[in-house]
Design an enzyme around this catalytic site. Structure first.
Site, PDB file in Angstrom:
ATOM      1  N   GLY A  56     -12.232  -9.522   0.873  1.00 26.24           N
ATOM      2  CA  GLY A  56     -12.152  -9.716  -0.568  1.00 26.24           C
ATOM      3  C   GLY A  56     -11.593  -8.515  -1.302  1.00 26.24           C
ATOM      4  CB  CYS A  58     -11.964  -0.849   4.843  1.00 27.84           C
ATOM      5  SG  CYS A  58     -10.582  -2.029   4.801  1.00 27.84           S
ATOM      6  CG  LEU A  59     -14.574  -3.927  -0.133  1.00 35.02           C
ATOM      7  CD1 LEU A  59     -13.377  -4.522  -0.869  1.00 35.02           C
ATOM      8  CD2 LEU A  59     -15.594  -5.032   0.196  1.00 35.02           C
ATOM      9  CG  HIS A 114     -11.658  -0.915   9.853  1.00 40.76           C
ATOM     10  ND1 HIS A 114     -12.691  -1.831   9.864  1.00 40.76           N
ATOM     11  CD2 HIS A 114     -10.928  -1.196   8.747  1.00 40.76           C
ATOM     12  CE1 HIS A 114     -12.581  -2.639   8.816  1.00 40.76           C
ATOM     13  NE2 HIS A 114     -11.511  -2.263   8.125  1.00 40.76           N
ATOM     14  CD  GLU A 152     -15.122  -0.083  11.782  1.00 37.02           C
ATOM     15  OE1 GLU A 152     -14.669  -1.169  11.380  1.00 37.02           O
ATOM     16  OE2 GLU A 152     -14.934   0.996  11.181  1.00 37.02           O
TER      17      GLU A 152
END
Length: 736
Positions: free
Chosen positions: A65, A94-95, A185, A187
């Site tokens: 989103g 990220c977001l 990311h 991870e």
């Protein structure tokens, strides 16, 4: 500050399918921490403020989103705005970076070229969270990015130089507050250098800030945050209800039968009789090895369940019982049933001694994700159950690699049956059993209704728009095809299976006749296998990428077409990261990728396969370890290779785009052994027939589709869907 108590870290999960990978990374970077996990919409900032300062740091995870949508970002936007007295160090991913940026003056933009599952070189200032790091290779999952306000409160720490997008901010910090973030990311399994060290640097910065600004702060011994859980949550495994009675023993005998025709064996056990149940899990091609046949009788209990109803139906001959699911779901009920009938003493080299066999639909996996299945109350006689399993007391297992056959029983005093069956198998003819009925090819007797081309292309374009908007990284779009066979052209379903097996042999084939469903599979994809306790190991083997075997397609050619294909690698990487998340959710930290994008040879295709394994920590009680596989299955469905990522949002989007339930297609089929261990395959390259469609014109259902990514070409995706469909249609003498 250090009073001997471990620090408490709060991880805010924005419904991402990589959140538990981030949790595992945080635990590795901060080994003695207590990690609390909440969803971004379970707490208001008013709820959280009274306990926020009891945390040493907060990690804001990624998610689907936009940071501008309150329903997507939840409480995260409020964390950046708390007053000085409530400040704690925060690390966003990220977001999380996008939200940090726009809440402090940055503007939000779409990338010209989406980066989903793409590896990039990141350059940085070498300061703050990037201290003592060289250039790093990182994995990106984003279509949106932020541009900080010149001279504002956000300082850029890292960036990528994209040929298509120009300079994209990959790391930042707030100049006055203890906030840091990265766009990529850390991870991801392929992030190299920008993962563990970056989180360790954040933790050092957080400790320094706490020391300077919260000199009186000491970690609490315990911290109770409502609507949260502490990760890992292994203590919440299902099999915490150890049966009080000692397990029964498996009775068995084994013989060597060179050149055994397993199809003749099936027919000697009643495969031709469509009126009776039949179960055959068939390793019909390499790399499959063991095949399993159930020796069912009238009293063999069958378990059916529809996910919108609160009971399980158990049918044994003419006896039908409904068991209410009071205070538990069907997973727990079936777990307790198997635990009460647990056995020991079988041949350890045999994967199945007896137990549950059957299928679970795609929708059967929705409950664990909180995705509703919109249905009316009750069900009618034309619907397939979501859970359709049979308990097998007597079974035959055939090892194709050694020609060894085991005859087994979970029943006491069953030696005579075992000896009689051994003699029957030894006397079987050894020639191959070929289809005995000519495949009907008469015009108008077999009709195929494939998806509408225009609508499918439109669905692909709608899916891609969801990727560009940031709502998903990958959507596994599918549709259903219906095959109508006239009454005159109908043949026994067993004969139909033999044709399918002949034209499309596969390592995870199956013929299941469990009322009201007849299920024929030529699946190439194992989903989840798990070994017996103690020390049970779970393995998942996602397939993304297929090349048909042709005379000129050598291994070298296949590797260039698959392992050298950016789109195929990105698809595989996304599912690998998703599956790692699912395993970390169930098992904790002990999850490893043992193969990434290896090219494997099958009977008719080359496949791009990755392997992920996980196990519980050493010293875990056997009663927990024994329920490991069933728990992992519950937490991993539906298969990530059939949904896309993030899983929950992707499923919701696909529900809307596809406009219908998938049913058996995209679910799993296989077994859970009474002695522990299990093996479940993905329901693809399969077809299904409902009993209500027998006796007149038959209507078989086949599913097919493909992973839609930002790199997809709609017409190529349409052709891929039809190619997958044709593998099953050939069993009907038809094609798309």
């Amino acid at each position: 500050m250090d009073n001997g108590n471990p620090p408490h870290i709060l991880l805010v999960d924005s419904y991402c399918s990589f959140a538990y990978n981030l949790a595992a990374l945080c635990k590795k970077a901060i080994p003695f921490s207590v990690l609390h996990v909440i969803k971004n919409d379970t707490h208001s900032i008013k709820d959280l403020l009274p306990v926020l300062r009891q945390f040493s740091a907060v990690v804001v995870g990624p998610g689907p989103g936009s940071p501008n949508k309150p329903t997507d970002i939840g409480i995260v936007r409020d964390l950046w705005k708390v007053s000085e007295e409530h400040l704690v160090p925060i690390f966003g991913v990220c977001l999380g970076q996008q939200s940090l940026g726009i809440e402090h003056g940055a503007s939000l933009h779409r990338l010209d070229t989406v980066k989903h599952g793409q590896v990039s070189i990141v350059r940085h200032t070498g300061t703050e969270i990037f201290e003592d790091l060289p250039e790093v290779k990182v994995v990106r999952y984003h279509s949106l990015h932020v541009k900080p306000l010149e001279g504002g409160d956000i300082e850029v720490l890292a960036w990528s130089e994209d040929e298509e997008n120009g300079k994209v901010v990959m790391g930042m910090r707030h100049v006055k507050k203890p906030f840091w973030a990265v766009q990529y990311h850390p991870e991801s399994v392929l992030t190299d250098g920008g993962g563990l060290k970056v989180v360790q640097n954040f933790w050092k910065l957080a400790q320094d800030w706490n020391m300077q600004n919260r000199s009186c702060f000491v970690p609490q011994h315990g911290l109770d945050l409502i609507h949260s859980h502490i990760w890992p949550r292994i203590s919440q495994q299902f099999a915490a209800h150890m049966s009080q009675k000692p397990p029964n023993r498996v009775h068995y005998a084994s013989i060597n039968v060179p050149d055994l025709s397993i199809l003749h064996l099936c027919e000697s056990l009643g495969a031709h009789d469509d009126s009776k149940p039949f179960v055959f899990l068939d390793s019909a091609a390499n790399p499959g090895r063991f095949s399993i046949l159930a020796c069912l009788n009238k009293s063999s209990p069958q378990f059916t369940h529809y996910v919108h109803e609160n009971y399980i139906t158990v049918t044994a001959g003419t006896l039908i019982q409904q068991h209410e699911l009071v205070g538990k779901d069907f997973w727990t009920w079936l777990d307790e049933y198997r635990e009460s009938r647990k056995v020991t003493g079988g041949d350890a080299t045999v994967p199945f001694w007896g137990g549950f066999t059957g299928y679970l639909t795609y929708e059967a996996g929705f409950g664990g994700l909180g995705v509703p299945v919109p249905r009316r109350n009750g069900h009618n006689d034309t619907e397939h159950p979501d859970v359709n399993l049979v308990w097998i007391d007597r079974s035959i297992v055939v090892d194709a690699s050694t020609s060894r056959v085991w005859v087994q029983s979970l029943l006491a005093d069953d030696d005579q049956w075992i000896q009689n069956m051994v003699k029957q198998i030894a006397s079987l003819p050894q020639s191959s059993a070929m289809p005995s009925t000519p495949l009907p090819m008469v015009e108008d007797q077999v009709s195929v209704k494939i998806p509408d081309h225009t609508q499918y292309i439109s669905n692909i374009e709608e899916s891609m728009e969801c990727l560009f908007s940031g709502d998903s990284y990958e959507l596994c779009l599918t549709d259903l095809t219906r095959i109508t066979v006239t009454q005159e052209a109908a043949i026994p379903t067993w004969e139909r299976y033999k044709y399918l097996r002949q034209v499309n042999p596969a390592p995870h084939s199956a013929y299941l006749r469990l009322r009201p469903t007849t299920f024929l599979s030529s699946s190439p994809e194992r989903f989840l296998s798990y070994s017996r306790s103690p020390g049970a190991v779970c393995q998942l083997r996602p397939i993304k990428g297929t090349v048909r075997k042709l005379p000129h397609v050598t291994r070298e050619v296949a590797e260039k077409l698959l392992a050298g294909n950016r789109k195929e690698i990105a698809e595989n990487l996304m599912i690998v990261d998703l599956i790692r998340h699912d395993l970390h959710n169930a098992l904790g930290e002990n999850v490893n990728m043992t193969k990434f994008c290896g090219v494997e040879e099958y009977k008719t295709v080359w496949q791009l396969v990755s392997v992920i394994e996980g196990s519980l920590p050493g010293g875990t009680p056997i009663m927990v370890d024994d329920g490991l596989g069933w728990e992992v299955l519950r937490r991993s469905l539906p298969p990530g290779s059939m949904t896309g990522a993030p899983k929950k949002r992707s499923i919701e989007l696909l529900q809307s785009i596809e406009g219908h339930e998938r049913g058996l297609y995209s679910g799993v089929f296989g077994y859970w052994c009474a002695g522990g261990g299990g093996d479940w395959s993905v329901t693809i390259r399969s077809c299904f027939l409902h009993d209500s469609k027998k006796g007149s014109d038959e209507e078989w259902v086949v599913g097919a589709g493909g992973a839609i990514t930002a790199l997809s070409d709609p017409e190529a995706e349409w052709e891929e869907m039809k190619a997958k469909l044709n593998g099953v249609l050939r069993g009907f003498g038809a094609s798309s």
